[in-house]
Enzyme design. Structure first.
Site, PDB file in Angstrom:
ATOM      1  N   GLU A 180     -27.737  -5.111 -12.347  1.00 50.94           N
ATOM      2  CA  GLU A 180     -28.035  -4.766 -10.951  1.00 50.94           C
ATOM      3  C   GLU A 180     -29.324  -3.931 -10.882  1.00 50.94           C
ATOM      4  O   GLU A 180     -30.067  -4.002  -9.917  1.00 50.94           O
ATOM      5  CB  GLU A 180     -26.864  -3.964 -10.343  1.00 50.94           C
ATOM      6  N   ASP A 226     -21.818   4.896  27.884  1.00 47.58           N
ATOM      7  CA  ASP A 226     -22.743   4.113  27.049  1.00 47.58           C
ATOM      8  C   ASP A 226     -22.821   2.690  27.598  1.00 47.58           C
ATOM      9  O   ASP A 226     -21.793   2.121  28.002  1.00 47.58           O
ATOM     10  CB  ASP A 226     -22.235   3.997  25.601  1.00 47.58           C
ATOM     11  N   LYS A 272     -15.242  25.661  30.606  1.00 47.81           N
ATOM     12  CA  LYS A 272     -15.816  24.875  31.706  1.00 47.81           C
ATOM     13  C   LYS A 272     -15.185  23.480  31.799  1.00 47.81           C
ATOM     14  O   LYS A 272     -15.108  22.750  30.803  1.00 47.81           O
ATOM     15  CB  LYS A 272     -17.333  24.729  31.498  1.00 47.81           C
ATOM     16  N   HIS A 281     -11.364   1.081  -5.994  1.00 49.38           N
ATOM     17  CA  HIS A 281     -11.571   2.266  -5.155  1.00 49.38           C
ATOM     18  C   HIS A 281     -10.216   2.898  -4.837  1.00 49.38           C
ATOM     19  O   HIS A 281      -9.650   2.661  -3.756  1.00 49.38           O
ATOM     20  CB  HIS A 281     -12.275   1.877  -3.852  1.00 49.38           C
ATOM     21  N   GLU A 338     -23.354  -0.097  25.965  1.00 50.48           N
ATOM     22  CA  GLU A 338     -22.707  -1.140  25.161  1.00 50.48           C
ATOM     23  C   GLU A 338     -21.187  -1.115  25.212  1.00 50.48           C
ATOM     24  O   GLU A 338     -20.525  -2.030  24.775  1.00 50.48           O
ATOM     25  CB  GLU A 338     -23.219  -1.152  23.713  1.00 50.48           C
ATOM     26  N   LYS A 370     -16.265  21.119  34.111  1.00 47.71           N
ATOM     27  CA  LYS A 370     -17.162  20.155  34.760  1.00 47.71           C
ATOM     28  C   LYS A 370     -17.451  18.928  33.888  1.00 47.71           C
ATOM     29  O   LYS A 370     -17.393  17.793  34.380  1.00 47.71           O
ATOM     30  CB  LYS A 370     -18.461  20.863  35.176  1.00 47.71           C
ATOM     31  N   CYS A 421     -15.718   2.728  -9.492  1.00 42.57           N
ATOM     32  CA  CYS A 421     -16.544   1.536  -9.293  1.00 42.57           C
ATOM     33  C   CYS A 421     -17.902   1.692  -9.986  1.00 42.57           C
ATOM     34  O   CYS A 421     -17.966   1.583 -11.203  1.00 42.57           O
ATOM     35  CB  CYS A 421     -16.664   1.212  -7.807  1.00 42.57           C
ATOM     36  N   GLU A 479      -9.427   5.723  -3.932  1.00 34.92           N
ATOM     37  CA  GLU A 479      -9.426   6.694  -2.820  1.00 34.92           C
ATOM     38  C   GLU A 479      -8.840   6.117  -1.533  1.00 34.92           C
ATOM     39  O   GLU A 479      -8.296   6.840  -0.709  1.00 34.92           O
ATOM     40  CB  GLU A 479     -10.836   7.246  -2.568  1.00 34.92           C
TER      41      GLU A 479
HETATM   42  N1  GLN Z   1     -23.077  -1.695  -7.155  1.00 37.49           N
HETATM   43  C1  GLN Z   1     -21.935  -1.947  -7.975  1.00 37.49           C
HETATM   44  C2  GLN Z   1     -21.475  -3.393  -7.887  1.00 37.49           C
HETATM   45  O1  GLN Z   1     -21.841  -4.100  -6.995  1.00 37.49           O
HETATM   46  C3  GLN Z   1     -20.797  -0.996  -7.653  1.00 37.49           C
HETATM   47  C4  GLN Z   1     -20.285  -1.133  -6.253  1.00 37.49           C
HETATM   48  C5  GLN Z   1     -19.427   0.042  -5.832  1.00 37.49           C
HETATM   49  O2  GLN Z   1     -19.493   1.100  -6.416  1.00 37.49           O
HETATM   50  N2  GLN Z   1     -18.658  -0.126  -4.805  1.00 37.49           N
HETATM   51  O3  GLN Z   1     -20.743  -3.864  -8.723  1.00 37.49           O
END
Ligand code: GLN
Length: 568
Positions: free
Chosen positions: A406, A147, A187, A508, A149, A189, A382, A510
């Site tokens: 929002e 690549d 392969k 979050h 870059e 190659k 979130c 996770e």
């Molecule tokens: N959009 C929402 C906020 O800004 C939730 C953001 C999210 O889920 N990470 O608060």
């Protein structure tokens, strides 16, 4: 000084450089070495924070609030070391620094060039990780050799060996060895061409890891060894596996870590490998019998990588509970009040993940509402928490038209809003709550019970918050705020009393789940989903045996039982 391993890839993208780097990191850490990892990404964005998850997969957030490439998630899950800002480097961030230095006059009027100024900046970013408490730095270069870059990165890596010495650097190249059905052969190659390309830039690989659908035969290894000028033990076969957590064991069986240790002059007797607990975990994943079906109500459901850490955290929860987790991808836009039952009733549990922008928000609110009313275990993350609060405000507190500012600037009830101090900042980018924040949990809450502690730290990435003006109204109607920021201003966790699992978090979780240390909330979600699954099976059995009483009546009964089980 630390030893450096550089991981490059050739032939095709998506061969699993991140998993290879992470697995090697796991192996070296399991030998008692102190490992850290880094990703060099060739794109010009300064960080992946603003990139579309549909194109680039999820944005992984580190403790220090950096928005990074999803490979850092693999690194943290496999190696279990917290990473930070210096582990994520992009071409954009390199040029940003070089140009800032040029403007400051740091280059004393010299012509600023890719070599040496950009390459020096790249090298200094790699050295940033080379601290006293690290034995090995593994640096993965994004993209594929060849690549355009990627060239400054490859040149910087080439110089590295000269700068710090032969015994301190290992170049690992990952390629693809395709199997051609027509000739019945694997392969070599493409691997040869890719190594030639790398060599033309001055790098002779020390180790070649070959991805293939079936194990690479000895004769193919000999051929690659001869033609690419690496020792035969340095040709490592990496076959396709469905369980990623098996990769460290497979690479070890191929001798990867032994070879890398000898190359970098680590005495393997001084650093013996102990992969027992990791292998036990990985093995367990192959022996799961029952399956729970978890819906992810998302916006980017056609690209699983957009929710990678959520999927992995669900799997970790499944491992802990001894069940497979089957993910049902549900596009939030398809979850309407009319279709909610059809979409959601057959699930054992669901996750409403984070997100930005209005698309799919109505479906997320509908899903939160359906899960609440029908006792389906539901974890809101979130934006997921925000959808739960909106549902509660509209449908339990009778605040018709309640919304997040929002999505609707003129909502009569902005239950989700920017905080006062955020509204005065014009540049929204500056108002994001990013990285690790502490929360205090209500000790009597289910959330605290799952965590097993009252003070938790989770990573955040959002702007909007639950509006404090509506907190008492929501609480009076039964919504439990189970966790707050230490100053009591911000809602961090919510839950319900009479529900098996309807928990939302503004963070979050996770990102902090590990295969051998599943996150408590994902564990809790799967635990309750297993209960729902079992009670559904027994309900079906009872109905089959005793005629067919109403499904709804059975569910009400079941939900009552589950709620009691959790309350205990
Ligand atoms: N959009 C929402 C906020 O800004 C939730 C953001 C999210 O889920 N990470 O608060």
């Amino acid at each position: 000084m630390a030893k450096h391993i550089f991981v490059t890839g050739g032939v095709a993208s998506s061969l699993g450089k991140g998993i290879t780097a992470a697995s090697l990191g796991r192996l070296l850490k399991s030998r008692g070495l102190r490992v850290t990892l880094q990703k060099l990404d060739p794109y010009i964005n300064v960080d992946p924070g603003t990139m579309n998850p549909f194109e680039h997969g999820e944005v992984f957030v580190t403790d220090d609030g950096s928005e990074t490439d999803l490979d850092l998630g693999h690194y943290e899950r496999f190696v279990d070391v917290p990473l930070g800002r210096s582990s994520s480097v992009t071409t954009g961030s390199i040029y940003q620094n070089v140009i800032a230095r040029e403007r400051r006059g740091d280059y004393l009027g010299k012509t600023v060039q890719v070599i040496p100024h950009v390459t020096d900046e790249i090298k200094s970013r790699v050295f940033d990780l080379d601290t006293e408490d690290v034995d090995v730095v593994i640096t993965e270069v994004g993209g594929t050799v060849g690549d355009i870059e990627i060239l400054p990165f490859i040149e910087a890596l080439r110089q590295f060996r000269k700068d710090i010495g032969r015994d301190n650097v290992c170049y690992l190249h990952l390629t693809l060895v395709p199997y051609l059905g027509t000739s019945g052969e694997q392969k070599t190659k493409p691997t040869q061409h890719s190594v030639t390309e790398l060599r033309s830039r001055g790098i002779q690989p020390d180790v070649i890891v070959c991805r293939s659908s079936t194990p690479i035969s000895d004769s193919v290894k000999q051929k690659i060894s001869m033609l690419c000028d690496v020792s035969e033990e340095a040709v490592i076969s990496a076959i396709d596996v469905s369980n990623l957590y098996e990769v460290p064991r497979l690479l070890h069986e191929e001798g990867l870590d032994d070879y890398v240790c000898s190359l970098l002059r680590f005495n393997t007797e001084e650093f013996p490998l102990d992969l027992t607990s990791w292998n036990r975990m990985a093995e367990q994943a192959n022996n799961l019998e029952d399956t729970v079906k978890i819906g992810i109500i998302g916006k980017y459901v056609n690209l699983a990588d957009a929710y990678l850490s959520v999927v992995e955290a669900l799997k970790h929860g499944g491992l802990h509970e001894g069940v497979n987790v089957e993910i049902e991808w549900i596009s939030a836009e398809t979850v309407t009040p009319l279709l909610a039952e059809e979409r959601l009733e057959s699930l054992d549990g669901l996750v409403i993940p984070g997100g930005f922008g209005p698309r799919g928000i109505d479906g997320k609110i509908t899903a939160a509402s359906y899960a609440r009313e029908h006792g389906i275990p539901c974890l809101g993350i979130c934006l997921g928490l925000q959808a739960m609060v909106i549902d509660y405000a509209r449908n339990v507190c009778d605040l018709e038209g309640a919304h997040s500012r929002e999505f609707n600037q003129h909502t009569p009830y902005p239950v989700i809003d920017l905080m006062e101090d955020q509204r005065i900042v014009e540049n929204l980018g500056g108002t994001m709550r990013l990285g690790t924040y502490v929360a205090k949990l209500d000790p009597t809450s289910k959330t605290a019970k799952y965590y097993g502690t009252e003070v938790v730290e989770e990573r955040h990435r959002h702007r909007f918050e639950v509006n404090p003006r509506y907190r008492s109204k929501l609480a009076d109607a039964g919504l439990i705020v189970s966790g707050l920021s230490p100053d009591g201003r911000l809602v961090e966790f919510i839950e319900l009393a009479n529900h098996p699992f309807w928990i939302g978090t503004q963070a979050h979780p996770e990102f902090k789940s590990r295969p051998d240390r599943p996150h408590p909330l994902f564990r809790g979600l799967i635990e309750q989903s297993v209960k729902r699954n079992h009670s559904r099976c027994s309900t079906t059995d009872t109905r089959a045996a005793a005629g067919s009483p109403s499904i709804k009546a059975d569910q009400t009964h079941r939900n009552g039982q589950d709620a009691m089980a959790v309350a205990e």
